[in-house]
Design a protein around this motif. Sequence first.
Motif, PDB file in Angstrom:
ATOM      1  N   ILE A  50       0.832  -1.214   0.000  1.00 43.81           N
ATOM      2  CA  ILE A  50       0.000   0.000   0.000  1.00 43.81           C
ATOM      3  C   ILE A  50       0.862   1.258   0.000  1.00 43.81           C
ATOM      4  N   VAL A  51       2.017   1.195   0.666  1.00 42.09           N
ATOM      5  CA  VAL A  51       2.918   2.357   0.655  1.00 42.09           C
ATOM      6  C   VAL A  51       3.449   2.599  -0.748  1.00 42.09           C
ATOM      7  N   HIS A  52       3.856   1.515  -1.412  1.00 48.44           N
ATOM      8  CA  HIS A  52       4.392   1.646  -2.771  1.00 48.44           C
ATOM      9  C   HIS A  52       3.315   2.188  -3.713  1.00 48.44           C
ATOM     10  N   ALA A  53       2.082   1.687  -3.587  1.00 44.68           N
ATOM     11  CA  ALA A  53       1.003   2.163  -4.454  1.00 44.68           C
ATOM     12  C   ALA A  53       0.656   3.622  -4.151  1.00 44.68           C
ATOM     13  N   ALA A  54       0.615   3.981  -2.871  1.00 43.92           N
ATOM     14  CA  ALA A  54       0.302   5.362  -2.500  1.00 43.92           C
ATOM     15  C   ALA A  54       1.378   6.319  -2.974  1.00 43.92           C
ATOM     16  N   ASP A  55       2.616   5.856  -3.055  1.00 39.53           N
ATOM     17  CA  ASP A  55       3.719   6.712  -3.471  1.00 39.53           C
ATOM     18  C   ASP A  55       3.520   7.247  -4.890  1.00 39.53           C
ATOM     19  N   THR A  56       2.759   6.521  -5.714  1.00 39.75           N
ATOM     20  CA  THR A  56       2.481   6.971  -7.077  1.00 39.75           C
ATOM     21  C   THR A  56       1.748   8.304  -7.093  1.00 39.75           C
ATOM     22  N   TYR A  57       0.964   8.582  -6.051  1.00 39.83           N
ATOM     23  CA  TYR A  57       0.095   9.762  -6.043  1.00 39.83           C
ATOM     24  C   TYR A  57       0.636  10.898  -5.188  1.00 39.83           C
ATOM     25  N   VAL A  58       1.825  10.708  -4.628  1.00 39.49           N
ATOM     26  CA  VAL A  58       2.412  11.771  -3.811  1.00 39.49           C
ATOM     27  C   VAL A  58       2.634  13.030  -4.646  1.00 39.49           C
ATOM     28  N   GLN A  59       3.148  12.882  -5.861  1.00 37.47           N
ATOM     29  CA  GLN A  59       3.499  14.046  -6.668  1.00 37.47           C
ATOM     30  C   GLN A  59       2.281  14.856  -7.120  1.00 37.47           C
ATOM     31  N   PRO A  60       1.287  14.247  -7.763  1.00 37.09           N
ATOM     32  CA  PRO A  60       0.134  15.070  -8.171  1.00 37.09           C
ATOM     33  C   PRO A  60      -0.625  15.669  -6.983  1.00 37.09           C
ATOM     34  N   ILE A  61      -0.748  14.920  -5.894  1.00 38.09           N
ATOM     35  CA  ILE A  61      -1.449  15.452  -4.717  1.00 38.09           C
ATOM     36  C   ILE A  61      -0.669  16.612  -4.115  1.00 38.09           C
ATOM     37  N   THR A  62       0.660  16.453  -4.000  1.00 36.17           N
ATOM     38  CA  THR A  62       1.489  17.497  -3.407  1.00 36.17           C
ATOM     39  C   THR A  62       1.492  18.752  -4.271  1.00 36.17           C
ATOM     40  N   VAL A  63       1.548  18.591  -5.595  1.00 32.80           N
ATOM     41  CA  VAL A  63       1.507  19.750  -6.488  1.00 32.80           C
ATOM     42  C   VAL A  63       0.192  20.510  -6.316  1.00 32.80           C
TER      43      VAL A  63
ATOM     44  N   THR B  48      12.372  33.433  -9.144  1.00 35.57           N
ATOM     45  CA  THR B  48      13.355  32.587  -9.826  1.00 35.57           C
ATOM     46  C   THR B  48      14.551  32.350  -8.912  1.00 35.57           C
ATOM     47  N   VAL B  49      15.223  31.229  -9.133  1.00 35.38           N
ATOM     48  CA  VAL B  49      16.472  30.896  -8.444  1.00 35.38           C
ATOM     49  C   VAL B  49      17.491  30.518  -9.508  1.00 35.38           C
ATOM     50  N   ALA B  50      18.578  31.294  -9.599  1.00 32.30           N
ATOM     51  CA  ALA B  50      19.603  31.079 -10.624  1.00 32.30           C
ATOM     52  C   ALA B  50      18.978  31.040 -12.017  1.00 32.30           C
ATOM     53  N   GLY B  51      17.977  31.893 -12.214  1.00 33.45           N
ATOM     54  CA  GLY B  51      17.342  31.974 -13.520  1.00 33.45           C
ATOM     55  C   GLY B  51      16.288  30.927 -13.780  1.00 33.45           C
ATOM     56  N   ILE B  52      16.030  30.029 -12.812  1.00 28.20           N
ATOM     57  CA  ILE B  52      15.043  28.962 -12.979  1.00 28.20           C
ATOM     58  C   ILE B  52      13.792  29.332 -12.199  1.00 28.20           C
ATOM     59  N   ALA B  53      12.649  29.277 -12.859  1.00 26.22           N
ATOM     60  CA  ALA B  53      11.395  29.632 -12.203  1.00 26.22           C
ATOM     61  C   ALA B  53      11.066  28.634 -11.101  1.00 26.22           C
ATOM     62  N   VAL B  54      10.685  29.153  -9.946  1.00 31.38           N
ATOM     63  CA  VAL B  54      10.319  28.303  -8.812  1.00 31.38           C
ATOM     64  C   VAL B  54       8.842  27.945  -8.953  1.00 31.38           C
ATOM     65  N   GLN B  55       8.539  26.973  -9.785  1.00 35.19           N
ATOM     66  CA  GLN B  55       7.182  26.490  -9.952  1.00 35.19           C
ATOM     67  C   GLN B  55       6.897  25.425  -8.892  1.00 35.19           C
ATOM     68  N   SER B  56       5.641  24.999  -8.807  1.00 30.75           N
ATOM     69  CA  SER B  56       5.273  23.964  -7.846  1.00 30.75           C
ATOM     70  C   SER B  56       6.062  22.682  -8.098  1.00 30.75           C
ATOM     71  N   GLU B  57       6.296  22.399  -9.397  1.00 23.96           N
ATOM     72  CA  GLU B  57       7.059  21.199  -9.727  1.00 23.96           C
ATOM     73  C   GLU B  57       8.488  21.286  -9.197  1.00 23.96           C
ATOM     74  N   ALA B  58       9.074  22.486  -9.244  1.00 27.03           N
ATOM     75  CA  ALA B  58      10.432  22.647  -8.717  1.00 27.03           C
ATOM     76  C   ALA B  58      10.447  22.454  -7.208  1.00 27.03           C
ATOM     77  N   LEU B  59       9.393  22.904  -6.540  1.00 27.65           N
ATOM     78  CA  LEU B  59       9.315  22.732  -5.092  1.00 27.65           C
ATOM     79  C   LEU B  59       9.183  21.270  -4.691  1.00 27.65           C
ATOM     80  N   LEU B  60       8.751  20.414  -5.620  1.00 26.59           N
ATOM     81  CA  LEU B  60       8.666  18.994  -5.307  1.00 26.59           C
ATOM     82  C   LEU B  60      10.018  18.450  -4.860  1.00 26.59           C
ATOM     83  N   GLY B  61      11.082  18.927  -5.498  1.00 30.95           N
ATOM     84  CA  GLY B  61      12.414  18.466  -5.099  1.00 30.95           C
ATOM     85  C   GLY B  61      12.705  18.802  -3.651  1.00 30.95           C
TER      86      GLY B  61
END
Length: 425
Positions: free
Chosen positions: A235-248, A263-276
């Motif tokens: 269940i943890v492995h399956a739930a991990d699939t949805y961490v990214q879209p839910i978090t975004v 921006t950071v170093a010319g890179i836009a700080v989008q929600s996807e960048a915050l995922l990292g």
Amino acid sequence: MSRVRGRGSVAVAYYLYRMADSVGFIWPVFTLFLLWNDLTYAQIGTLSALSAVLVVSLEVPTGYVADRYGRRLVLGTAMLAMAVSTAGFVVADAFLEFAALYALWALSMALQSGTADAWLYDALGGGTKRDGVFTRVRGRGGAVHQWTSAVTMIGGGFLYVVHPTYPFVASALLNAVGVLVVVAMPQNQRFEESSAEGSAEDRLGVRESLSILAARLGAPGLRTFVAYVALFFGIVHAADTYVQPITVDVLRAQVGGALEGVTVAGIAVQSEALLGIVYAGFALVAAVASYHADTARRWLGLRRVLRYLPVCVAVSFLLPLAVSALAVPIFFGMKAGQALSKPLVGQYLNDRTGDAGRATVLSAVSMVYAAVRAPLMPLAGVVADGTAPTVAVAALGSGFLGVAVVGFLVGSPIVDPPPGTPSEG
């Protein structure tokens, strides 16, 4: 004193291996990358199920090969397969191509799953004195893995914003370094001695390996334990699939407006960048949990942690249905719970597995994990496509709780320790 120094060198080698084994560059954006390539949740779940089925079919054969021909050889092959698979994602753009890469990744997982723990347990001399050293080194190795992932995850999020394929290039290079790390690792003593004339008779044949496998996994206590843990990891492995879209979605709802134009170093700080950054937080929390796995064993007891931790994680999966903002902290708890449990599960299994055929038995356990995971992934994908990712996660938690309640009514999946085994706590 020489034994302590020997264990120290084994630990260092294992830590380096765990660093190179990280896929931190790609993990925060992996599902988003597949969606970017126009795959649906159902297709992503199907790919994961395909991987799980292949792992099921490969686990025992790869464990046998590791026991017979050398665990270091198998680990090196696994790292090479992972590097090639990760690099392949850079050029793949069709479902069948991704399926082929998932198959190669499945081979890598099957080669590593039981073999890495078997190599470490034997290299530490775990079969002669169960003093908890395996849990300490295994737990701290998991922490090193998570610390490495934390750093690479931050970079992966920003690399994804520059171009979605860049994190995969970086990950492939790191995994390729892992091949060299494995080559430098010490062999288990039994394989060093196998070079001597006549020592080949000490190696297990196919029939002997299958006999040991049936005897170990057929034991009632181990059988129920493996089923319980397999469902939790599934269940943890399956739930991990949805961490990214839910978090975004959560990030966009909470801080999306404030990020516009930043921006950071010319890179836009989008929600996807915050995922990292979010995933780096996951890794740091998991690192702390893994590092203190032996502390949890000593304070609370191995059996108590393994019995109730999965239940707590499953209950938390239901909470985002009421308050969506709780999803991110719940994912932190999920990552910590998984990281804490893995060294303890490894200790429990290794203490009940003989030196001969250890990698085969542990690979068979991983095979059970994959067999349980295989149907969960596409089923959860269908639920997510038809409703929402948070509903799919809640369904996974509900399913686990239902099975766990029935299991606890029949009998505890965690049996009493064998006599003279202090590591149980």
